[in-house]
Every structure is written in structure tokens, then in C-alpha cells.
Design an enzyme around this catalytic site. Structure first.
Site, short mmCIF file in Angstrom:
data_model
loop_
_atom_site.label_atom_id
_atom_site.label_comp_id
_atom_site.label_asym_id
_atom_site.label_seq_id
_atom_site.Cartn_x
_atom_site.Cartn_y
_atom_site.Cartn_z
N TYR A 97 52.94 -1.39 1.48
CA TYR A 97 52.92 -1.53 3.11
C TYR A 97 53.13 -3.07 3.18
O TYR A 97 52.31 -3.81 2.73
CB TYR A 97 52.06 -0.82 4.11
CG TYR A 97 50.67 -1.15 3.48
CD1 TYR A 97 50.06 -0.33 2.68
CD2 TYR A 97 49.94 -2.11 4.41
CE1 TYR A 97 48.74 -0.50 2.53
CE2 TYR A 97 48.47 -2.14 3.97
CZ TYR A 97 48.06 -1.38 3.28
OH TYR A 97 46.38 -1.72 2.95
N SER A 117 40.94 -6.50 9.31
CA SER A 117 41.80 -5.63 9.63
C SER A 117 41.64 -5.08 10.71
O SER A 117 42.81 -4.87 11.64
CB SER A 117 41.77 -4.37 8.56
OG SER A 117 42.07 -5.06 7.30
O1 76R Z 1 37.36 -12.14 -5.35
C1 76R Z 1 37.77 -12.10 -4.30
O2 76R Z 1 36.90 -12.63 -3.56
C2 76R Z 1 38.87 -11.89 -3.99
C3 76R Z 1 39.11 -11.56 -2.53
C4 76R Z 1 40.44 -11.03 -1.86
C5 76R Z 1 41.24 -11.96 -1.15
C6 76R Z 1 41.39 -13.24 -1.14
C7 76R Z 1 40.72 -9.70 -2.03
C8 76R Z 1 40.03 -8.48 -2.17
N1 76R Z 1 41.98 -9.51 -1.20
C9 76R Z 1 42.22 -10.69 -0.62
C10 76R Z 1 43.23 -11.22 0.07
MN1 76R Z 1 42.90 -8.00 -0.25
N2 76R Z 1 43.52 -6.14 0.37
C11 76R Z 1 44.47 -6.16 1.63
C12 76R Z 1 44.62 -4.97 1.85
O3 76R Z 1 44.98 -2.15 4.72
C13 76R Z 1 44.33 -3.25 5.12
O4 76R Z 1 43.46 -3.20 6.01
C14 76R Z 1 44.58 -4.40 4.08
C15 76R Z 1 45.39 -4.47 3.13
C16 76R Z 1 44.08 -4.27 0.71
C17 76R Z 1 43.89 -2.73 0.75
C18 76R Z 1 43.34 -5.00 0.04
C19 76R Z 1 42.62 -4.57 -1.06
N3 76R Z 1 43.87 -9.09 0.77
C20 76R Z 1 44.12 -10.56 0.74
C21 76R Z 1 45.17 -10.83 1.61
C22 76R Z 1 45.58 -12.31 1.85
C23 76R Z 1 44.89 -13.09 3.01
C24 76R Z 1 45.21 -14.44 3.11
O5 76R Z 1 45.41 -15.12 1.93
O6 76R Z 1 45.32 -15.04 4.27
C25 76R Z 1 45.59 -9.69 2.33
C26 76R Z 1 46.58 -9.58 3.31
C27 76R Z 1 44.82 -8.79 1.74
C28 76R Z 1 44.93 -7.36 2.11
N4 76R Z 1 41.56 -6.78 -1.54
C29 76R Z 1 40.48 -7.33 -2.32
C30 76R Z 1 41.76 -5.56 -1.72
C31 76R Z 1 40.80 -5.15 -2.93
C32 76R Z 1 40.53 -3.72 -3.04
C33 76R Z 1 39.75 -6.17 -3.29
C34 76R Z 1 38.75 -6.32 -4.15
C35 76R Z 1 39.06 -7.12 -5.24
C36 76R Z 1 40.02 -6.72 -6.12
O7 76R Z 1 40.49 -5.55 -6.48
O8 76R Z 1 40.71 -7.82 -6.62
#
Ligand code: 76R
Length: 280
Positions: free
Chosen positions: A175, A253
Site C-alpha cells: 500500500y 500512524s
Molecule cells: O532500525 C530502525 O530503527 C529502523 C526503523 C524504521 C524506519 C526508519 C522502521 C522500522 N521503519 C522506518 C521507516 Mn517502517 N513501516 C511502515 C509501515 O501501516 C502503517 O501504519 C505504516 C506502514 C509498516 C507496516 C512498517 C513496518 N516506515 C518507515 C517509513 C519512512 C518514514 C520517513 O523516512 O519519513 C515509513 C513510511 C514506514 C512505514 N517499520 C520498521 C516496519 C517494521 C516491521 C519495522 C521494524 C524493523 C525492520 O523490520 O526493519
């Protein structure tokens, strides 16, 4: 001869990103009426071309290539491609359209983005700060060990962000999303320190799904209609709703995220798509 001086710290003009890879998600519906119009020869050749285009081992394949069956009416199947060369990615799409099956393939959605290392990925120093904020004692050996382990893991984690290996898990959802800019909830006017704290909460939620869900977040700011594309792979389909539901309560979120259409599907190679969709 190029007589223009070029500052030595700039890369050559190129289609290859200075950092990371191009990424395209593309969704297709099968036009049954057009499919019925094909002669037996056209169909046989078309199916061969289809298998070739989607073969991750083919010479024309992108560095990463996965295909999926899509549930629901939005599409029948989808392809996810990542590569340094955007024309290699588009080449697969063009090859499908130009194949004998082409007239029967209708692209219904696509999403064009790039891989990146988010500004919220903590440096080892920022990671130590997060641990402290979480109540860990900075003088303890466990604290030092955690920071050292993070520092060691970081290059590998960053390589996974820029040049991701795609998991072989069966369930996938995709998405697009934005961070809101409405009055009272404008992500982009929120100070970095607050955004960073919200992203730390987000990361913590995500990490609780280690082993169940893997994510690749690609950035589409300046490239497509939304700001990010979220691709999730899960060991079992219900983990997809579990993680998305959990994250709805994270401030990043709950307050700031806006979502586009959701696509859910299951990993399938060309032969499974042909069989499931009755293309043969
Ligand atoms: O190690 C770290 O701290 C990296 C952390 C991390 C970042 C920077 C991270 C971890 N994400 C990051 C960035 Mn994410 N992520 C989403 C969604 O549905 C929703 O509510 C949101 C959709 C999911 C499901 C998800 C999963 N993440 C981002 C960004 C970019 C923001 C920016 O740069 O401005 C978005 C839009 C976003 C959205 N995130 C994680 C996950 C999961 C499972 C993790 C855990 C770490 C991993 O698996 O690598």
C-alpha cells in the site's frame, strides 16, 4: 570530448541512482475477451514469453523480481522489480505488453519508487540515546554490548534497505502512504526531534514482528502520487493485519499517516499464475 568542467564530487549524469535502486510495483488484470481472441499459436508463444518475462533467472530479469497472485478485483497478478537500471524494470513491463498475450493484459495500478536509508535510522550514538530514553543504564555492560551489536549490524541493515533481498514468504501486501500535512497534524512542520521519537516508537512496534513480518519501505516523493510504498511479506497472512493494526495506534500512524489502496496477494511464479488464472 566533454569540455564542461564537472565538480569531482558529483557522479556522471546517469539513470542509475547515486544511492539505492529503482523499484516498481505493477498490477495487471486479464482481459478475458481479448484472451479468447488469441489463436492457439499466439497463445502458445504468448505463454512462453510470459514465463520468460517473469523468470527471475532470465538474462532480462531485474536484480530482484517477484510475482504474486492478487486477491480481489483490483488485479489478477502483480510484479515487483528492483534494479539500478529503470529501463530494465520498464523493459519487463514493455516485454509483457508487446508479447502475444499483451492485448489481454491490462495494467491496473503501478507504483514507482526508490530504495533509501530513512533519516530516522539511528546512528550508533542515536541508538544509545534511544536505549537511555528507554530506561537502560548506560554504565552497564549490557548497554555497551547492545550498542556494539547495533554498530556491527548497521552496515548489513543499511545494505538491506538500499539493495534489499526479498523474502520468500508466501503472503504479501502493498500500500502507498503519505504523512499528513493538515493543520494540527502536519508531519513536515513537526520538529525533527519529535518525528524521530515517533519513528523510534514505530520501529519498536515493527521489531516486535521479527520473524513474522518483513518490510521494504520505498520512497516515491517526487516520483509517484504518494510519498512511500510499503511492501510487507508475512509468514502467514494474518500477521499482515496484526502489524498494520498494531501500527495504527503508533502516533506516527495514528496522527499522521494517510493510506492509499491496499493490495494483498500471494507469491506465485509465472507457471502458477498461468495455471491459477486459466491463461493456458
Ligand atoms: O532500525 C530502525 O530503527 C529502523 C526503523 C524504521 C524506519 C526508519 C522502521 C522500522 N521503519 C522506518 C521507516 Mn517502517 N513501516 C511502515 C509501515 O501501516 C502503517 O501504519 C505504516 C506502514 C509498516 C507496516 C512498517 C513496518 N516506515 C518507515 C517509513 C519512512 C518514514 C520517513 O523516512 O519519513 C515509513 C513510511 C514506514 C512505514 N517499520 C520498521 C516496519 C517494521 C516491521 C519495522 C521494524 C524493523 C525492520 O523490520 O526493519
Amino acid at each position: 570530448m566533454n569540455t564542461h568542467a564537472r565538480p569531482s564530487d558529483l557522479p556522471e549524469p546517469s539513470l542509475v541512482p547515486a544511492n539505492g535502486w529503482h523499484c516498481t510495483h505493477i498490477f495487471y488484470r486479464i482481459d478475458r475477451r481479448q484472451l479468447r481472441e488469441l489463436t492457439a499459436e499466439q497463445k502458445t508463444l504468448g505463454l512462453e514469453q510470459f514465463e520468460q518475462a517473469l523468470d527471475p533467472q532470465a538474462a532480462t530479469a531485474t536484480t530482484r523480481l517477484q510475482s504474486f497472485l492478487i486477491s480481489g478485483h483490483k488485479a489478477d497478478f502483480a510484479i515487483l522489480m528492483l534494479d539500478p537500471d529503470p529501463l530494465k524494470i520498464d523493459g519487463i513491463h514493455q516485454r509483457l505488453l508487446q508479447s502475444e498475450l499483451g492485448p489481454a493484459l491490462e495494467p491496473t495500478y503501478s507504483f514507482v519508487s526508490l530504495t533509501e536509508i530513512s533519516e530516522y535510522v539511528p546512528s550508533p550514538e542515536q541508538y544509545a540515546e534511544r536505549l537511555k530514553a528507554g530506561g537502560e543504564d548506560p554504565s552497564s555492560p549490557a548497554f555497551a554490548a547492545k550498542v556494539a551489536a547495533y554498530e556491527k549490524r548497521l552496515p548489513m541493515m543499511n545494505a538491506q534497505r538500499l539493495t534489499p533481498e526479498l523474502p520468500n514468504w508466501p503472503a504479501m501486501c502493498f500500500y502507498p502512504m503519505n504523512k499528513s500535512r493538515v493543520v494540527g497534524a502536519n508531519w513536515f512542520t513537526t520538529p525533527f526531534s519529535q518525528r524521530n521519537a515517533m519513528m523510534a516508537e514505530h520501529a519498536q512496534s515493527g521489531m516486535a514482528f521479527a520473524g513474522r513480518v518483513t518490510q521494504v519501505v520505498t520512497v516515491s516523493v517526487g516520483m509517484d502520487d504518494w510519498e512511500w510504498g510499503v511492501t510487507l511479506w508475512a509468514r502467514c497472512p494474518d500477521y499482515l493485519k496484526d502489524i498494520v493494526y498494531k501500527m495504527r495506534f503508533d502516533e506516527a500512524s495514528a496522527k499522521y499517516a494517510e493510506f492509499g489502496p491496499f493490495y494483498v496477494g500471494y507469491q506465485a511464479d509465472a507457471i502458477s499464475i498461468i495455471k491459477h488464472c486459466g491463461l493456458a
